[in-house]
Structures are given as C-alpha cells and as structure tokens.
Enzyme design. Structure first.
Site, PDB file in Angstrom:
ATOM      1  N   HIS A   1       7.880   4.847   9.308  1.00 14.42           N
ATOM      2  CA  HIS A   1       7.547   4.584  10.708  1.00 14.42           C
ATOM      3  C   HIS A   1       8.858   4.373  11.432  1.00 14.42           C
ATOM      4  O   HIS A   1       9.757   3.687  10.925  1.00 14.42           O
ATOM      5  CB  HIS A   1       6.639   3.360  10.822  1.00 14.42           C
ATOM      6  CG  HIS A   1       6.163   3.061  12.209  1.00 14.42           C
ATOM      7  ND1 HIS A   1       5.886   4.058  13.137  1.00 14.42           N
ATOM      8  CD2 HIS A   1       5.916   1.889  12.853  1.00 14.42           C
ATOM      9  CE1 HIS A   1       5.466   3.496  14.267  1.00 14.42           C
ATOM     10  NE2 HIS A   1       5.491   2.183  14.121  1.00 14.42           N
TER      11      HIS A   1
ATOM     12  N   SER B   1       8.405 -12.010  -5.546  1.00 14.37           N
ATOM     13  CA  SER B   1       7.320 -11.202  -5.005  1.00 14.37           C
ATOM     14  C   SER B   1       6.177 -11.086  -6.007  1.00 14.37           C
ATOM     15  O   SER B   1       6.386 -10.866  -7.198  1.00 14.37           O
ATOM     16  CB  SER B   1       7.837  -9.793  -4.667  1.00 14.37           C
ATOM     17  OG  SER B   1       6.764  -8.914  -4.427  1.00 14.37           O
TER      18      SER B   1
ATOM     19  N   SER C   1       4.342  -8.702  -6.229  1.00  9.11           N
ATOM     20  CA  SER C   1       4.238  -7.296  -6.632  1.00  9.11           C
ATOM     21  C   SER C   1       5.187  -6.935  -7.773  1.00  9.11           C
ATOM     22  O   SER C   1       5.088  -5.837  -8.331  1.00  9.11           O
ATOM     23  CB  SER C   1       4.556  -6.390  -5.428  1.00  9.11           C
ATOM     24  OG  SER C   1       3.617  -6.573  -4.401  1.00  9.11           O
TER      25      SER C   1
ATOM     26  N   ASP D   1       7.041  -3.556   9.438  1.00  9.83           N
ATOM     27  CA  ASP D   1       7.973  -3.345  10.551  1.00  9.83           C
ATOM     28  C   ASP D   1       8.712  -4.614  10.945  1.00  9.83           C
ATOM     29  O   ASP D   1       9.924  -4.597  11.180  1.00  9.83           O
ATOM     30  CB  ASP D   1       7.211  -2.836  11.786  1.00  9.83           C
ATOM     31  CG  ASP D   1       6.706  -1.416  11.627  1.00  9.83           C
ATOM     32  OD1 ASP D   1       7.307  -0.655  10.850  1.00  9.83           O
ATOM     33  OD2 ASP D   1       5.710  -1.065  12.281  1.00  9.83           O
ATOM     34  N   GLU D   2       7.975  -5.719  11.051  1.00  7.62           N
ATOM     35  CA  GLU D   2       8.560  -6.949  11.574  1.00  7.62           C
ATOM     36  C   GLU D   2       9.573  -7.587  10.632  1.00  7.62           C
ATOM     37  O   GLU D   2      10.317  -8.486  11.020  1.00  7.62           O
ATOM     38  CB  GLU D   2       7.457  -7.957  11.937  1.00  7.62           C
ATOM     39  CG  GLU D   2       6.661  -8.503  10.760  1.00  7.62           C
ATOM     40  CD  GLU D   2       5.494  -7.619  10.344  1.00  7.62           C
ATOM     41  OE1 GLU D   2       4.662  -8.081   9.540  1.00  7.62           O
ATOM     42  OE2 GLU D   2       5.405  -6.465  10.812  1.00  7.62           O
TER      43      GLU D   2
ATOM     44  N   SER E   1       0.819  -1.210   0.000  1.00  5.26           N
ATOM     45  CA  SER E   1       0.000   0.000   0.000  1.00  5.26           C
ATOM     46  C   SER E   1       0.854   1.262   0.000  1.00  5.26           C
ATOM     47  O   SER E   1       0.732   2.113  -0.885  1.00  5.26           O
ATOM     48  CB  SER E   1      -0.934  -0.010   1.217  1.00  5.26           C
ATOM     49  OG  SER E   1      -1.706   1.168   1.276  1.00  5.26           O
TER      50      SER E   1
END
Length: 338
Positions: free
Chosen positions: A108, A51, A53, A83-84, A27
């Site tokens: 982030h 991937s 994508s 994040d992970e 996104s």
C-alpha cells in the site's frame, strides 16, 4: 486499456538468488511470504521481539529475526506491517540497516505517497498490491491460481526496479491472474476512496441504516437482517462473477425495477457530492493527517471507541445468532494485523 502482465512477461531469475525479508506476519505477511517460499525464493521474516507471530512463522519453516537483523540481510525488504506503524519502524529499524542497492517494497502506498517514508536515493522503491486479503492470496495460490495485483515503481535506483516488482508479483501468484501497472499516488488515493466510500464505509453504513429503518418501523430484527445483510453476499457474488448485468439478469424483474427507480433516490446528487468531498480530503492529505494524529497524539481513543460502539450494535447481536444457524458458514480466516 491498461496492459496486463502475466507469467510469460516476467524475468523471474532477477530475484531467484536474492534474500527477501518480509516484515510482518499477519494476513498479508503470512500469505505473501508463504507463496514466495513455495515459489522457490529465499524468504526470511522480520518481527518485533515478543511477537505472537514469531512461533507461527517458525512452524512454517521460516527463519525469523528482529526487524533490524532481517533488513541487514535482505536484498528486498517488503514492509507488510500496518500503515500506522510503518513510519516509526522505517525510521528506527529499516533505514539504518537498509543496504545500498536494495529494493524496498510495499503493498500500500500510504506512507511513501504522504512522505512519511522517504527512501534514500540509493535504493529501489516499488509496490505490489494484491486485490484481496492475505488469506485469499494464499488460498488461491495453493489451489493453483492467483489473485490479480497492481504494481508500481516509485524509485528506480538500480535500473531493475520494474523487473523486480514484476518478479515479486509472480512470486506471490499475481501474474497467474494478471497484474496492472499503476503509481503510488493512484493506488493510495483510489484504495482509500474505495474503502471509505464504497467497500467499507459505504456498504456498512448503508446496511446498518437499512436495518435500523426496518426495525424502527416495527419489523422483526431477524427478518430485517436477512433482507439487508445476509442476502448482500448473493448480490455481490453475482456482480463479482459477471458484473451488474449478471446480477440484474438473476434477480426478479420486481427487484430490477426497484433498482432502477429507487436506487437513485438513495444515492442522490448530495451523496455524490459527499463522495467528491471524501476524495478531496484523501487527495489533499486531510484524511492521512487525521489518521496519523489519531494514532500518535490521540492514542487511538476515537478509533477504539468507534470499534466498540459498532461491535455492540443490534445488527451484530442478531447476526451472530442467525449465523449460528447456518452450518455452512465458516469464520476461520486468519485476519491478524500483526
């Protein structure tokens, strides 16, 4: 009041000739990279081999590389994978290939703030965080507007990190609406708190408990859904447009009176204490540790079980049926996390 930066405050030339590698094409990755490309910048995409994508990014005209090769070419590396996954990706693919004097960016601050990623002293490290999901960042940009951003500089190796961060924000459309400076600490801790206590954890459990209270009292599930779930969008839209004051002017006096008198009985001092405890666990790293352990040691067992349990709740079954009656509702946003 915080200073707000707009297009006129930006030296956009500072990134005009740089290669920007966006890592991830979910996104945020798709939204930000497309905006950057349409702003006239040189953007490449970094993905893992295989991937789903990959083809989607190529269809939009991007050159796509595996992460290591993308990083090798980049003057600015924007890390937009979940994040992970960032710490392992940084250790294995980014750090060994990061050019001296390059800029490392995030949307982030989680991994930098909690020291899962420690950039070398030879690179800039910045943050640009749109205050909206990637498909909205893209949609508003195409319409000629922008989603507000916050930005931060964690490390300024070149003396240009502040200008690079602002220029990046302009590239994705943020300075059309306005961007505000923050820190990695402030962005991370307030973002996690907002998600857990209000925006996601708070509102979903408030709605679900309200639904269960009405159904357990014998009311029809469909009526309960309309009263505690469906109408929430109306209320939030009004608050988003003009604050709580506009919402209170728009609802009935009966509803407004109930707001003032019953609301404090639901959100009690005990709830406030629970909020403060949640913030404490964000600040001291307890939440970050638990989330990292969940991913690395537990194989996401609890997370995936909770996802399944909540997806199977009666409110989801009733809601799916009722939303099918509403032809004006659209559910076509690209919410991929790849």
């Amino acid at each position: 009041m915080a200073k707000v930066y707009y297009d006129a405050d930006v030296d956009f030339s500072i990134i005009k000739d740089k290669t920007i590698a966006v890592l991830g094409y979910g996104s945020q990755g798709a939204g930000q990279s497309r905006n950057l490309k349409d702003s006239g910048l040189n953007v490449i995409i970094g993905l893992y081999q295989g991937s789903h994508s990959w083809a989607r990014a190529e269809e939009y005209g991007f050159k796509v590389y595996n992460v290591a090769d993308a990083v090798k070419q980049a003057d600015i590396v924007m890390v937009l994978v979940p994040d992970e996954k960032q710490a392992d990706l940084y250790r294995d693919e980014i750090a060994p290939n990061l050019k001296e004097g390059a800029a490392l960016g995030f949307s982030h601050g989680f991994n930098v703030h909690y020291n899962q990623i420690v950039p070398p002293k030879t690179v800039d490290c910045f943050l640009v965080a749109p205050k909206g999901p990637g498909h909205i960042v893209r949609r508003v940009f195409v319409e000629g507007g922008g989603v507000p951003d916050v930005f931060a500089v964690e490390q300024d190796a070149t003396g240009k990190a502040f200008d690079i961060a602002l220029a990046y924000a302009r590239g994705i459309g943020g300075t059309r609406a306005g961007v505000i400076q923050t820190t990695f600490k402030e962005e991370t801790e307030t973002d996690l708190f907002g998600e857990q206590v209000v925006l996601c954890g708070g509102i979903t459990h408030l709605i679900q408990n309200g639904f269960e209270t009405l159904v357990n009292a014998g009311y029809q599930p469909e009526i309960a859904y309309f009263e505690v779930f469906h109408e929430m969008k109306l209320i939030v839209d009004l608050m988003n447009e003009g604050g709580m004051a506009k919402m209170r002017k728009s609802i009935s006096d009966t509803a407004e009176y109930g707001d003032y008198t019953t609301g404090p009985k639901i959100i009690t001092p005990e709830v406030r204490k629970a909020m403060e405890k949640a913030l404490e666990e964000i600040q001291d790293g307890t939440f970050a540790r638990n989330w990292l352990v969940e991913n690395r040691a537990a194989g996401r067992a609890n997370f995936l079980a909770q996802r399944r349990i909540h997806a199977e709740h009666q409110i989801e079954q009733v809601g799916a049926k009722l939303r099918g009656m509403m032809s004006w509702l659209k559910d076509k946003g690209d919410l991929s996390k790849d």
